[in-house]
Design a protein around this motif. Structure first.
Motif, mmCIF file in Angstrom:
data_model
loop_
_atom_site.group_PDB
_atom_site.id
_atom_site.type_symbol
_atom_site.label_atom_id
_atom_site.label_comp_id
_atom_site.label_asym_id
_atom_site.label_seq_id
_atom_site.Cartn_x
_atom_site.Cartn_y
_atom_site.Cartn_z
ATOM 1 N N GLU A 102 0.829 -1.205 0.000
ATOM 2 C CA GLU A 102 0.000 0.000 0.000
ATOM 3 C C GLU A 102 0.864 1.256 0.000
ATOM 4 N N ARG A 105 2.687 1.734 -3.353
ATOM 5 C CA ARG A 105 1.797 2.190 -4.424
ATOM 6 C C ARG A 105 1.701 3.718 -4.443
ATOM 7 N N VAL A 118 1.448 -2.563 -7.203
ATOM 8 C CA VAL A 118 0.155 -2.809 -7.851
ATOM 9 C C VAL A 118 0.025 -4.281 -8.231
ATOM 10 N N ALA A 119 1.116 -4.867 -8.735
ATOM 11 C CA ALA A 119 1.092 -6.285 -9.111
ATOM 12 C C ALA A 119 0.872 -7.165 -7.892
ATOM 13 N N GLU A 121 -0.784 -6.386 -5.144
ATOM 14 C CA GLU A 121 -2.184 -6.271 -4.733
ATOM 15 C C GLU A 121 -3.108 -6.978 -5.714
ATOM 16 N N ARG A 122 -2.768 -6.938 -7.005
ATOM 17 C CA ARG A 122 -3.588 -7.645 -7.995
ATOM 18 C C ARG A 122 -3.499 -9.153 -7.771
ATOM 19 N N ALA A 123 -2.301 -9.644 -7.506
ATOM 20 C CA ALA A 123 -2.123 -11.081 -7.256
ATOM 21 C C ALA A 123 -2.857 -11.508 -5.991
ATOM 22 N N ALA A 125 -5.597 -10.161 -4.814
ATOM 23 C CA ALA A 125 -7.020 -10.202 -5.151
ATOM 24 C C ALA A 125 -7.358 -11.459 -5.944
ATOM 25 N N GLU A 126 -6.476 -11.833 -6.870
ATOM 26 C CA GLU A 126 -6.706 -13.047 -7.656
ATOM 27 C C GLU A 126 -6.660 -14.287 -6.765
#
Length: 338
Positions: A102, A105, A118-119, A121-123, A125-126
């Protein structure tokens, strides 16, 4: 680092919480920091073990004094305050990783750092989305989960990855690659195998250092395997309807915390090893010195038995003598031999 209390290598941590959590500050002078912050303990009571990349014994300072010892860059100051705000829940390594992402970012030093956050946090979420599907599959067909319970279970499972729960499969045979912690455990196992091979090709002091690292990595690998075995058995009980989801949630949360603590501090060591291999043969030897000195120490309550505790006591005594580190691997610069 100025004032502070020298920490003797013989002061072995009894538990993961007593060992503390690695904090991924960006400033190289702060890379070898562990903060001890148990749940319910205000930051005024936290303390920090500050490692020395040149090999001197770590020093312990109060968390509140840390920003007065040296000037923090803006990104690290933002992380410091974000961590301090977690007083009620305490700190565990997975939470720290999320908070660091966080902060990066918004305050990352460059575009690459911000993109990596960002990557991450995206991972995450996935992984949570995949965990929601997995939890639904584990439940008996006639089980209806409340949305809050389903979501909580998914968040507990997401960092761990989906354990192997096929009929007859050994969940400890391999670590899942679909969760960050599972992937990190698999990476530790690959590193352990490389060090074992390296040890066999070396002689003298280098071989002894490699043996220490291989033993440490094996001990942590075995702890992780046992934890994932327990998780796989828990999943089987959920599928059989013999374990209520609420009870499973509590166990999964505890397991995720233990797995995160067991992996905490290994990634920087493996990064150093990979960097050493990429440079040249002598760099790999220097990397081994650094890793042997800075690899995580297994808390004695997790050591498995008296023989393992004696081994770890011996490792810590030997590591106290490793002071001649030439390369400062946390930033790649040349140091001075002592």
């Amino acid at each position: 680092m100025g004032n502070g209390i020298a920490v003797s290598a013989s002061e072995a941590p009894a538990t993961f919480a007593a060992r503390g959590v690695c904090v991924p500050f960006a400033d190289p002078r702060l890379r070898l920091i562990r903060v001890r912050a148990e749940p319910g303990t205000l930051p005024d009571r936290w303390d920090v073990s500050v490692g020395d990349p040149f090999g001197a014994e770590p020093r312990r300072v109060p968390w509140r004094q840390l920003t007065g010892v040296m000037q923090f860059p803006p990104r690290d100051m933002a992380l410091y305050f974000a961590l301090s705000a977690r007083a009620e829940k305490g700190l565990d390594p997975w939470d720290v990783a999320g908070l660091a992402a966080e902060v990066d970012r918004e305050h990352g030093a460059n575009e690459a750092v911000r993109a990596a956050a960002v990557a991450f946090e995206r991972a995450a979420a996935e992984s949570t989305a995949a965990a929601r599907e997995a939890v639904a599959r584990w439940m008996p067909p006639d089980t209806m989960l409340a949305e809050a319970t389903h979501t909580a279970l998914a968040h507990a499972v997401a960092p761990l990855g989906t354990p192997r729960c096929d009929p007859g499969a050994d969940p400890a045979a391999m670590f899942p690659e679909d969760g960050p912690l599972g992937a990190a455990a698999a990476r530790l196992e690959r590193f352990r195998a490389q060090i074992r091979k390296f040890e066999g090709s070396m002689r003298g002091t280098v071989a002894q250092r490699a043996l220490l690292v291989a033993f440490g990595a094996t001990q942590f690998r075995d702890l992780l395997r046992n934890e994932y075995r327990n998780i796989g058995e828990l999943v089987a009980e959920m599928g059989a309807g013999t374990l209520p989801p609420e009870a499973a949630l509590e166990i999964l949360q505890r397991s995720a915390r233990r797995v995160a603590f067991a992996l905490d501090g290994w990634a920087p060591c493996i990064d150093v090893w990979d960097a050493g291999l990429a440079r040249d043969g002598s760099a790999a030897l220097e990397a081994m010195d650094f890793i042997a000195k800075t690899m995580p120490s297994l808390p004695r309550a997790e050591a498995g038995g008296p023989e393992e505790m004696v081994c770890w006591d011996g490792i810590d005594r030997q590591r106290a003598g490793i002071v001649r580190v030439r390369v400062v691997w946390i930033d790649g610069t040349e140091g001075t031999r002592r």
